[in-house]
Design an enzyme around this catalytic site. Structure first.
Site, PDB file in Angstrom:
ATOM      1  N   ASP A 147      -6.375   5.325   0.620  1.00 20.53           N
ATOM      2  CA  ASP A 147      -6.393   4.387   1.742  1.00 20.53           C
ATOM      3  C   ASP A 147      -7.815   4.163   2.269  1.00 20.53           C
ATOM      4  O   ASP A 147      -8.771   4.766   1.785  1.00 20.53           O
ATOM      5  CB  ASP A 147      -5.472   4.954   2.843  1.00 20.53           C
ATOM      6  CG  ASP A 147      -4.691   3.874   3.560  1.00 20.53           C
ATOM      7  OD1 ASP A 147      -5.145   2.719   3.558  1.00 20.53           O
ATOM      8  OD2 ASP A 147      -3.639   4.192   4.143  1.00 20.53           O
ATOM      9  N   TRP A 181      -6.500  -2.920   1.605  1.00 21.08           N
ATOM     10  CA  TRP A 181      -5.797  -4.050   2.238  1.00 21.08           C
ATOM     11  C   TRP A 181      -6.411  -5.407   1.868  1.00 21.08           C
ATOM     12  O   TRP A 181      -6.278  -6.389   2.601  1.00 21.08           O
ATOM     13  CB  TRP A 181      -5.766  -3.878   3.769  1.00 21.08           C
ATOM     14  CG  TRP A 181      -5.526  -2.469   4.182  1.00 21.08           C
ATOM     15  CD1 TRP A 181      -4.476  -1.685   3.827  1.00 21.08           C
ATOM     16  CD2 TRP A 181      -6.378  -1.645   4.997  1.00 21.08           C
ATOM     17  NE1 TRP A 181      -4.607  -0.430   4.380  1.00 21.08           N
ATOM     18  CE2 TRP A 181      -5.758  -0.387   5.107  1.00 21.08           C
ATOM     19  CE3 TRP A 181      -7.583  -1.864   5.661  1.00 21.08           C
ATOM     20  CZ2 TRP A 181      -6.314   0.665   5.833  1.00 21.08           C
ATOM     21  CZ3 TRP A 181      -8.145  -0.823   6.394  1.00 21.08           C
ATOM     22  CH2 TRP A 181      -7.512   0.423   6.469  1.00 21.08           C
ATOM     23  N   GLY A 182      -7.113  -5.425   0.734  1.00 16.66           N
ATOM     24  CA  GLY A 182      -7.708  -6.690   0.283  1.00 16.66           C
ATOM     25  C   GLY A 182      -9.016  -7.032   0.978  1.00 16.66           C
ATOM     26  O   GLY A 182      -9.620  -8.068   0.694  1.00 16.66           O
ATOM     27  N   ASP A 202      -0.459  -4.343   5.777  1.00 12.68           N
ATOM     28  CA  ASP A 202       0.836  -3.720   5.476  1.00 12.68           C
ATOM     29  C   ASP A 202       2.019  -4.685   5.567  1.00 12.68           C
ATOM     30  O   ASP A 202       2.100  -5.526   6.459  1.00 12.68           O
ATOM     31  CB  ASP A 202       1.095  -2.578   6.463  1.00 12.68           C
ATOM     32  CG  ASP A 202       0.185  -1.398   6.210  1.00 12.68           C
ATOM     33  OD1 ASP A 202      -0.725  -1.519   5.371  1.00 12.68           O
ATOM     34  OD2 ASP A 202       0.388  -0.360   6.852  1.00 12.68           O
TER      35      ASP A 202
HETATM   36  C1  GLA Z   1      -2.037   2.321   5.861  1.00 14.76           C
HETATM   37  C2  GLA Z   1      -1.477   1.866   4.526  1.00 14.76           C
HETATM   38  C3  GLA Z   1       0.030   2.079   4.527  1.00 14.76           C
HETATM   39  C4  GLA Z   1       0.331   3.563   4.768  1.00 14.76           C
HETATM   40  C5  GLA Z   1      -0.303   4.028   6.070  1.00 14.76           C
HETATM   41  C6  GLA Z   1      -0.225   5.538   6.240  1.00 14.76           C
HETATM   42  O1  GLA Z   1      -1.604   1.508   6.903  1.00 14.76           O
HETATM   43  O2  GLA Z   1      -1.788   0.520   4.281  1.00 14.76           O
HETATM   44  O3  GLA Z   1       0.604   1.650   3.316  1.00 14.76           O
HETATM   45  O4  GLA Z   1      -0.167   4.308   3.688  1.00 14.76           O
HETATM   46  O5  GLA Z   1      -1.688   3.664   6.130  1.00 14.76           O
HETATM   47  O6  GLA Z   1      -0.817   5.977   7.408  1.00 14.76           O
END
Ligand code: GLA
Length: 391
Positions: A147, A181-182, A202
């Site tokens: 992440d 997230w792109g 997300d």
């Molecule tokens: C981010 C990611 C999610 C998830 C959360 C966990 O928001 O994009 O997919 O993994 O963190 O905290």
């Protein structure tokens, strides 16, 4: 001499720095804890239950394999920097859980973050990449989602490459799932670094709209995939985020449309519902073999939009042996009548000579010589598989 030095540099770069090839030749399939259990409800028993359910539901038989623990399994670091597992939630530790998952014929995935802390505030891997990759290798991890929270001042290409190389050095082949997230347009650089990369913020279990300021309904995410098709292929996939099929915010037809479009996108099929308590209707969506075969087609082409009438769209996906999937998506809350003229479907060598199967209704219809009038139910899809008549 100069040449020799150059060759040596190339060789060492390959020894210490590359992603594991030969993984994720088709989009990864599995389950991840986040969309349903989030932080507070994930624990060892839940993970074991999901592994059991993946087998008993028939999901394993149709190709789902990774059981992935998302955020909140980590609690701190030892004095010498080793990552510590939350021993209240995971009393037997990760190796034992990994053994359990492997004993079911499944694979084991885990989560970390390129920054100092994960999105839920647990320890991230920054400056501990090598140690963490070694822990994962010790636990026989097969998949890492990585992440991007708490990464102020970090460069994404550099940070993700550091972890890629740490995994490679640790020596265990691990699918590397990039999750920024792109933000950095990873489709442009991540093919050399990871096997899949998130393209958006997300997902949430809603048809559309924004929740909590940064979570998107699945149809909003779908629109953001337009134009990314050229970046996907075997071993390197766009990831429009994990499935919400089976979570409470989507009706059955909405969930079916979501699943179908993820198959059209050659998206990773990482389910995110409670597999132990899903209805038969949801299970039947998730284990539809013909839909999964479209997602997993070895050609590895991502589908693309060919008609956009605002609330009505048609998507196409090229498949091996000249087969084609065509999907009609009705975004409206009322049924849509439509006459399909196959010759206008952007089919390259169109000869009017395909057999057509309506996949969800499981029936053959006219061939492509004739126009076909259909009704697409509200917030639902019709998907057709076109195969050459001679086949
Ligand atoms: C981010 C990611 C999610 C998830 C959360 C966990 O928001 O994009 O997919 O993994 O963190 O905290």
């Amino acid at each position: 001499m100069k040449n020799l030095t150059f060759i040596l540099i190339l060789l060492t770069a390959n020894l210490f720095g590359q992603k594991f090839q030969d993984l994720a030749k088709t989009p990864p399939m599995g389950w991840n804890s986040w969309n349903h259990f989030e932080c507070n409800d994930v624990n060892e028993q839940v993970i074991k239950d999901m592994a059991d359910a993946m087998v008993s539901s028939g999901m394993k038989d149709v190709g789902y394999e990774y059981i992935i623990i998302d955020d909140c399994w980590q609690i701190g670091r030892t004095a010498d920097g080793k990552i510590m597992v939350d021993s209240i939630k995971f009393p037997n530790g990760m190796k034992s859980l990994s053994d359990y998952i492997h004993s079911k014929g499944l694979k084991f995935g885990i989560y970390s973050d390129a920054g100092t802390h994960t999105c839920a505030g647990r320890p991230g891997s920054k400056d501990h990449e090598k140690q963490d990759a070694e822990s994962y290798a010790d636990w026989n991890v097969d998949y890492l989602k990585y992440d991007w929270c708490n990464t102020q001042g970090q460069d994404p290409i550099e940070s993700y490459t550091i972890m890629r190389d740490a995994i490679y050095l640790a020596g265990r082949p691990i699918v590397f799932s990039i999750c920024d997230w792109g933000y950095s347009q990873p489709w442009e650089w991540a093919g050399e670094v990871g096997h899949l990369w998130r393209t958006t913020l997300d997902i949430t279990d809603h048809w559309d709209g924004t929740r909590w300021g940064n979570q998107l309904g699945w149809t909003n995410i779908l629109e953001k995939q337009v134009g990314l098709e050229k970046y996907a292929g075997p071993g390197h996939w766009n990831d429009p985020d994990m499935l919400e099929v089976g979570n409470p915010g989507l009706t059955i037809n909405e969930a079916r449309a979501h699943f179908t479009m993820w198959c059209m996108l050659a998206a990773p099929l990482i389910t995110g519902n409670d597999l132990k308590n899903m209805s038969n209707d949801i299970r039947d969506i998730l284990i539809n073999k013909e839909l999964i075969a479209i997602d997993q087609n070895p050609l590895g082409k991502q589908g693309f939009k060919i008609v956009d009438e605002g609330n009505f769209e048609i998507w196409q996906k090229q498949l091996s042996d000249g087969a084609i999937a065509i999907c009609l998506l009705n975004l409206e809350i009322k049924d849509k009548d439509y006459t399909i003229s196959w010759s206008t479907m952007n089919i390259k060598d169109f000869s009017g000579n395909y057999k057509i199967k309506n996949l969800w209704e499981n029936k053959m219809i006219e061939n492509t010589d004739k126009e076909v009038s259909v009704r697409v139910p509200a917030r639902d899809v019709l998907i057709f598989m076109l195969t050459k008549s001679s086949m």
